[in-house]
Write a protein that holds these residues in place. Structure first.
Motif, short mmCIF file in Angstrom:
data_model
loop_
_atom_site.label_atom_id
_atom_site.label_comp_id
_atom_site.label_asym_id
_atom_site.label_seq_id
_atom_site.Cartn_x
_atom_site.Cartn_y
_atom_site.Cartn_z
N ALA A 13 3.94 -8.49 8.78
CA ALA A 13 3.64 -7.12 8.36
C ALA A 13 3.14 -6.28 9.53
CB ALA A 13 2.59 -7.15 7.25
N PHE A 14 2.35 -6.88 10.43
CA PHE A 14 1.83 -6.13 11.57
C PHE A 14 2.96 -5.64 12.46
CE2 PHE A 14 0.48 -6.17 16.03
CZ PHE A 14 -0.52 -5.20 16.00
N ARG A 15 3.92 -6.51 12.77
CA ARG A 15 5.04 -6.08 13.61
C ARG A 15 5.89 -5.01 12.92
NH1 ARG A 15 4.56 -11.52 15.32
NH2 ARG A 15 5.77 -12.33 13.57
N ALA A 16 6.14 -5.19 11.64
CA ALA A 16 6.92 -4.18 10.92
C ALA A 16 6.17 -2.86 10.82
CB ALA A 16 7.27 -4.69 9.52
N ALA A 17 4.85 -2.94 10.65
CA ALA A 17 4.06 -1.71 10.56
C ALA A 17 4.03 -0.97 11.89
CB ALA A 17 2.64 -2.03 10.11
N GLY A 18 3.93 -1.72 13.00
CA GLY A 18 3.95 -1.06 14.30
C GLY A 18 5.24 -0.31 14.54
N GLU A 19 6.36 -0.94 14.18
CA GLU A 19 7.64 -0.27 14.32
C GLU A 19 7.73 0.94 13.40
OE1 GLU A 19 12.31 -1.64 14.39
OE2 GLU A 19 10.98 -2.50 12.89
N ALA A 20 7.24 0.81 12.15
CA ALA A 20 7.29 1.92 11.20
C ALA A 20 6.44 3.09 11.68
CB ALA A 20 6.82 1.45 9.82
N VAL A 21 5.30 2.80 12.29
CA VAL A 21 4.44 3.89 12.79
C VAL A 21 5.14 4.64 13.92
CG1 VAL A 21 2.30 4.38 14.02
CG2 VAL A 21 2.28 2.84 12.06
N VAL A 22 5.79 3.88 14.83
CA VAL A 22 6.46 4.53 15.96
C VAL A 22 7.58 5.45 15.47
CG1 VAL A 22 7.87 4.15 18.01
CG2 VAL A 22 5.86 2.73 17.59
N VAL A 23 8.47 4.92 14.64
CA VAL A 23 9.58 5.75 14.15
C VAL A 23 9.05 6.83 13.21
CG1 VAL A 23 11.34 3.98 14.47
CG2 VAL A 23 10.10 4.10 12.30
N VAL A 83 1.16 14.21 3.62
CA VAL A 83 0.43 12.94 3.70
C VAL A 83 1.02 11.93 2.72
CG1 VAL A 83 -1.80 11.86 3.28
CG2 VAL A 83 -1.69 14.02 4.52
N ALA A 84 1.30 12.37 1.49
CA ALA A 84 1.87 11.45 0.50
C ALA A 84 3.23 10.93 0.95
CB ALA A 84 1.98 12.16 -0.85
N ALA A 85 4.08 11.82 1.45
CA ALA A 85 5.42 11.39 1.88
C ALA A 85 5.34 10.43 3.05
CB ALA A 85 6.27 12.62 2.23
N LEU A 86 4.49 10.75 4.03
CA LEU A 86 4.38 9.88 5.21
C LEU A 86 3.82 8.51 4.84
CD1 LEU A 86 3.14 12.24 8.07
CD2 LEU A 86 5.34 11.08 7.88
N LEU A 87 2.80 8.47 3.98
CA LEU A 87 2.23 7.19 3.59
C LEU A 87 3.26 6.31 2.90
CD1 LEU A 87 -1.36 8.09 2.32
CD2 LEU A 87 -0.75 6.78 4.35
N ILE A 88 3.99 6.90 1.96
CA ILE A 88 5.00 6.11 1.24
C ILE A 88 6.09 5.63 2.19
CG2 ILE A 88 6.76 6.21 -0.56
CD1 ILE A 88 4.97 8.17 -2.05
N ALA A 89 6.56 6.54 3.06
CA ALA A 89 7.67 6.18 3.94
C ALA A 89 7.25 5.14 4.99
CB ALA A 89 8.19 7.45 4.63
N VAL A 90 6.09 5.31 5.60
CA VAL A 90 5.67 4.41 6.68
C VAL A 90 5.25 3.06 6.13
CG1 VAL A 90 3.94 4.09 8.49
CG2 VAL A 90 5.04 6.29 8.22
N LEU A 91 4.61 3.04 4.96
CA LEU A 91 4.19 1.76 4.39
C LEU A 91 5.35 1.00 3.75
CD1 LEU A 91 0.79 2.72 2.72
CD2 LEU A 91 1.15 1.47 4.86
N ALA A 92 6.44 1.71 3.46
CA ALA A 92 7.55 1.06 2.76
C ALA A 92 8.17 -0.05 3.60
CB ALA A 92 8.61 2.09 2.40
N LEU A 93 8.39 0.19 4.90
CA LEU A 93 9.05 -0.81 5.74
C LEU A 93 8.25 -2.12 5.82
CD1 LEU A 93 10.66 1.17 8.70
CD2 LEU A 93 11.80 -0.15 6.92
N PRO A 94 6.97 -2.10 6.18
CA PRO A 94 6.26 -3.38 6.22
C PRO A 94 6.14 -4.04 4.85
CG PRO A 94 4.75 -1.54 6.61
CD PRO A 94 6.13 -1.01 6.70
N LEU A 95 5.97 -3.26 3.79
CA LEU A 95 5.87 -3.85 2.47
C LEU A 95 7.20 -4.47 2.05
CD1 LEU A 95 3.72 -1.21 0.55
CD2 LEU A 95 3.02 -3.46 1.36
N GLN A 96 8.32 -3.79 2.34
CA GLN A 96 9.62 -4.37 2.01
C GLN A 96 9.87 -5.64 2.81
OE1 GLN A 96 11.78 -0.52 2.63
NE2 GLN A 96 12.92 -1.11 0.80
#
Length: 918
Positions: free
Chosen positions: A371-381, A416-429
């Motif tokens: 999850a950490f690696r996926a979250a780092g990539e999601a934050v960058v993009v 804020v709502a759109a960014l949270l959902i979009a950025v958290l989606a990749l690591p959660l998926q």
């Protein structure tokens, strides 16, 4: 210690930076697509509130402009010489100009920001006059109102005879308008004695006759409006305004016995208003009404402020709520589609990396590390996509020169709502995929345990499905009962999400029902010759994915519902134009002058006129019903009115064409009571058929001969009483005369304009004016833009889903070719996969659209957009079915094209050589 730290650092760099970077380089195409979609989502989340604010601010300016003079602040004072016998505080005439300037200079901040200019009018009450011996006689008895001739008014007047007044001992010098002089027979040198309590206290000598500039000229606002034309007085008298000097005004006040009234009008600049300024101006106006002393600091004089801006604020608030509610509904729908598409593309990316993640887990990586690696990539993009979205909005704002918003981000909550959902989606998926892969390998060996797991999963699915359906029902009930108002910011977000929730509920039902017809088709296909039928049925049953189905269903539902709502609004505006005008065209008399009797006849005989009728409309006329009385609008119509009514459409707010026969009974017969027709509101209060129509001191006996459902309630206020024009004019000749002509037919507008007997209003002009209003035009433009964004996001999501399944279809096609099936099998697999999804989504979307239109039309405030008297009934565009079919065909074609492009690099020989590794 150093060695341990170095190992940890190398692991961090290798697994935390280098590995995600290599994956990103390999999947750069999918990541680029996801980033662009995120940028568009951010642009919608930022741009929609900005666009809504711009429309609301333009609506504020519209509301103030439509209010006209009602939006101005009025400051009043009593003017007379100090030390007189008046029991009210007064201001000397020589100081009133300075007082007016002080008022304009000391306005509160927001009023000062929207202040346009000031006008000053000082007038006495009407003073009777007596003829003066030796003076040229007037043709009519004159009543005088003395007005102050200011320096600005002196510069604006054009003297046509004589000169402007000056201070003179023993007489008040004054100037009158040319129209007044012509009407009363006043000439230069005419003297009028000002009479109070039967005695002449002073004389006014007319030393000049002047013309005021046109009302459109700015300088004309410094001249009292009553100066331009005479007013009718009692009997053979005429009222006139005479402009005099401050000294003359003092003498006129003393002669008239009452102080003059100074009215300082602080006019506002309509385009300077925004939604925030409307509220601030209303608040400041209320404060000034309570305490106007801040307008005259350190002054002994007393003034009074008066404002009706609260009415302007109330009218604007209703329109503002409609605009904000419509934009919230559109924004929720578009963002829901956008986030679903981001989840679809994210799912494609996660499936491409499933083997890599499984290898990491096999080598000991924890779920938190994954999850950490996926979250780092999601934050960058995510940062890159957010920056691109901000750039898009900034560029659009710069191109449109939008200055309404104080900053780029108006409402950060959507972003804020759109960014949270979009950025958290990749690591959660990613974590969900890894957990499911391990859970699949840990399936219990005991059959009863496996059955218990399946039952538990089905129970969870049922609970989720029921929760979605119940939430949709609650949202629809909230929308129907309370509308879109009542939540934060004046909008109920649960009700605003009703379209999305209804589409989700329909998707749940489609997903449940979908497999029944597919299994029935599969059962038949198994008995058919060849493998094509069975293969297609199996692929169709396996290809249904919840996210793509929900995205496409929601898109079809919202696009279809938006199309229906747009058509409903336009049809409702057409109907409203009939109600507000009352016919195709309407002619209203200028001022108090009646319309000539032959005007309606000329209009009726003109080409293209189906029917025309002359009318008299009397508002709030007292009707004595015998045991009670009521106020009604009296509509006196000529004998051609039934023909006009028969040509009208059957619409709310318009006289029903089925009532044409009732109006034929209005023709009087004999000397009995006047025949009248009443609407149901009056009829319900009748004790008998006899009633009395009262015009001042004139009573007209009448008898009800028929009842109609309604009158012209769209253009006039009811209840209504109809009578014959000629008969009522004979009974009350000083009151009743034709003041309106209405006509029906394509040539009615031209015929009424050629009559040149008053102001002409047409349905086309009303429609153009209504549709040009900022709120109406803004919402309709937003509906069109939102529909385009919905279609774009849906097609991108569908294309991404097709591209994500290309590898599996290539593998399946390669294996099927090894058993002898032709090369067209790959195209068949793609068609089987997408056709089932497109058909299911289209059917579900159409069902959801029908449910949306049925459930939400009454709560969306469409009446505020149509301008009609009732909420319009839904109208389905005639092109709906062809457009839906064309959309299905287009989606299938795009899916096949995307699949063909995505599978070009996958060759069957590679599958046969490498098996599952492609």
């Amino acid at each position: 210690m150093r060695s341990s730290l170095g190992i940890r650092w190398r692991r961090l760099v290798t697994f935390g930076i280098a590995l995600p970077a290599r994956r990103a380089a390999r999947d750069v195409g999918v990541l680029a697509c996801w980033t662009v979609l995120l940028a568009l989502t951010v642009a919608v989340a930022i741009g929609a509130p900005r666009l809504a604010l711009g429309v609301v601010d333009a609506t504020a300016a519209d509301a103030v402009a439509q209010a006209g003079a009602s939006a101005d602040l009025l400051v009043e004072a009593r003017v007379a010489a100090t030390g007189g016998a008046f029991d009210v505080p007064v201001i000397p005439p020589e100081d009133i100009v300075a007082v007016a300037k002080s008022v304009a200079d000391n306005l509160p901040p927001t009023l000062a920001a929207v202040h346009r200019d000031s006008t000053l009018s000082v007038l006495t009450g009407a003073i009777p006059t007596e003829p003066v011996a030796g003076s040229p006689a007037t043709s009519l008895r004159v009543q005088v109102r003395a007005g102050l001739l200011t320096a600005s008014a002196s510069r604006a007047l054009t003297v046509v005879d004589g000169r402007l007044p000056a201070d003179s001992a023993g007489v008040i010098e004054g100037v009158v308008s040319r129209s007044t002089a012509d009407a009363a027979g006043i000439v230069v040198g005419t003297r009028l004695g000002l009479s109070f309590a039967g005695a002449v206290g002073a004389q006014v000598e007319i030393v000049g006759i002047a013309e005021a500039p046109a009302s459109s000229v700015a300088a004309s606002r410094q001249i009292p409006s009553s100066f331009r034309a005479p007013t009718s007085g009692a009997g053979s008298s005429v009222g006139t305004t005479v402009l005099v000097t401050p000294t003359g005004l003092t003498a006129a006040v003393q002669a008239g016995g009452e102080p003059a009234t100074a009215t300082m009008r602080e006019r506002v600049r309509r385009p300077a208003f925004t939604a925030e300024r409307v509220d601030e101006v209303a608040r400041e106006s209320r404060q000034l009404e309570l305490d106007p002393s801040s307008l005259l600091p350190n002054s002994p004089y007393t003034i009074q402020a008066r404002s009706t801006f609260d009415d302007v604020q109330l009218a604007f608030a209703a329109r503002e709520r409609t605009v904000r509610a419509q934009f919230v509904v559109l924004t929720v729908g578009v963002l829901a589609i956008a986030l679903l598409v981001l989840l679809i593309i994210g799912g494609v990316l996660v499936r491409r990396r499933a083997a890599d993640v499984a290898l990491e887990r096999a080598r000991g990586s924890s779920l938190s590390a994954v999850a950490f690696r996926a979250a780092g990539e999601a934050v960058v993009v995510g940062v890159i996509g957010c920056g691109m979205g901000l750039g898009l909005v900034a560029a659009a704002a710069s191109a449109s020169r939008a200055a309404a918003a104080p900053g780029l981000i108006v409402d950060p909550s959507w972003l804020v709502a759109a960014l949270l959902i979009a950025v958290l989606a990749l690591p959660l998926q990613t974590v969900w995929q890894a957990w499911r892969a391990e859970a699949g390998r840990r399936t219990p060996a005991d059959r009863r345990d496996r059955d218990a797991l399946r039952r538990r999963a089905r129970t969870v699915h049922v609970i989720v499905d029921v929760a979605v359906v119940l939430l949709a029902v609650v949202a629809v009930i909230s929308l129907q009962s309370r509308g879109l108002g009542g939540g934060a910011g004046g909008v109920d977000l649960v009700a605003a999400a009703a379209p999305v929730l209804v589409a989700a509920a329909v998707t749940v039902l489609v997903a449940r029902v979908y497999r029944w017809p597919v299994r029935a088709i599969a059962a038949v296909a198994r008995r058919s010759r060849g493998a094509w039928g069975l293969l297609g049925a199996v692929r169709a049953e396996r290809s249904l994915a919840v996210l793509p189905l929900l995205a496409l269903t929601l898109a079809v539902a919202l696009v279809a519902a938006d199309a229906v709502l747009a058509a409903t609004v336009r049809a409702g505006q057409e109907d409203a134009s009939w109600a507000r005008v009352g016919a195709d065209a309407r002619l209203e008399a200028r001022g108090a002058d009646p319309i000539d009797a032959d005007v309606a006849g000329r209009v009726r005989d003109a080409d293209g006129v189906t029917g025309a009728s002359a009318q008299f409309v009397g508002d709030s006329v007292d009707i004595d019903l015998g045991t009670a009385s009521t106020l009604a609008t009296v509509v006196a119509v000529d004998r051609h009115y039934p023909d006009l009514v028969a040509a009208l459409p059957a619409l709310p707010g318009v006289v029903s064409p089925t009532d044409a026969g009732a109006f034929r009974s209005l023709k009087p017969s004999g000397d009995g009571p006047l025949p009248v027709v009443v609407d149901r509101t009056v009829a319900e209060r009748l004790v008998s058929d006899d009633l009395t129509i009262t015009f001042g001191d004139i009573d007209v006996p009448a008898r009800v001969v028929a009842t109609v459902d309604d009158g012209p309630s769209g253009s006039e206020s009811g209840p209504f009483l109809f009578a014959d024009l000629d008969a009522l004019a004979a009974a009350a000749p000083d009151v009743v005369a034709a003041d309106t002509v209405v006509a029906v037919g394509p040539g009615s507008a031209r015929a009424l304009r050629l009559a040149d007997a008053g102001a002409v209003t047409t349905r086309a002009a009303w429609l153009a004016r209504w549709r040009a209003q900022a709120d109406v035009a803004g919402v309709q433009a937003a509906i069109g833009l939102g529909t385009g964004m919905l279609a774009l996001f849906a097609l991108v999501g569908f294309a991404g889903w097709m591209a994500g399944g290309s590898r599996e279809r290539t593998r399946s096609a390669a294996l099927l070719r090894t058993v002898g099936m032709p090369s067209a099998v790959r195209l068949f697999l793609a068609l089987a996969d997408e056709l089932a999804l497109v058909i299911a989504a289209t059917i579900g979307g159409v069902v959801a659209a029908i449910a949306l239109v049925w459930a939400t039309t009454s709560g969306l405030g469409l009446g505020a957009l149509t301008g009609g008297v009732v909420t319009p009934a839904p109208v389905v565009p005639s092109a709906t079915v062809p457009v839906v079919i064309a959309g299905m065909v287009g989606a299938v074609a795009i899916g096949l094209l995307v699949d063909a492009v995505a599978t070009r690099r996958h060759r069957s020989i590679d599958v046969l050589r490498a098996g599952e590794t492609i």
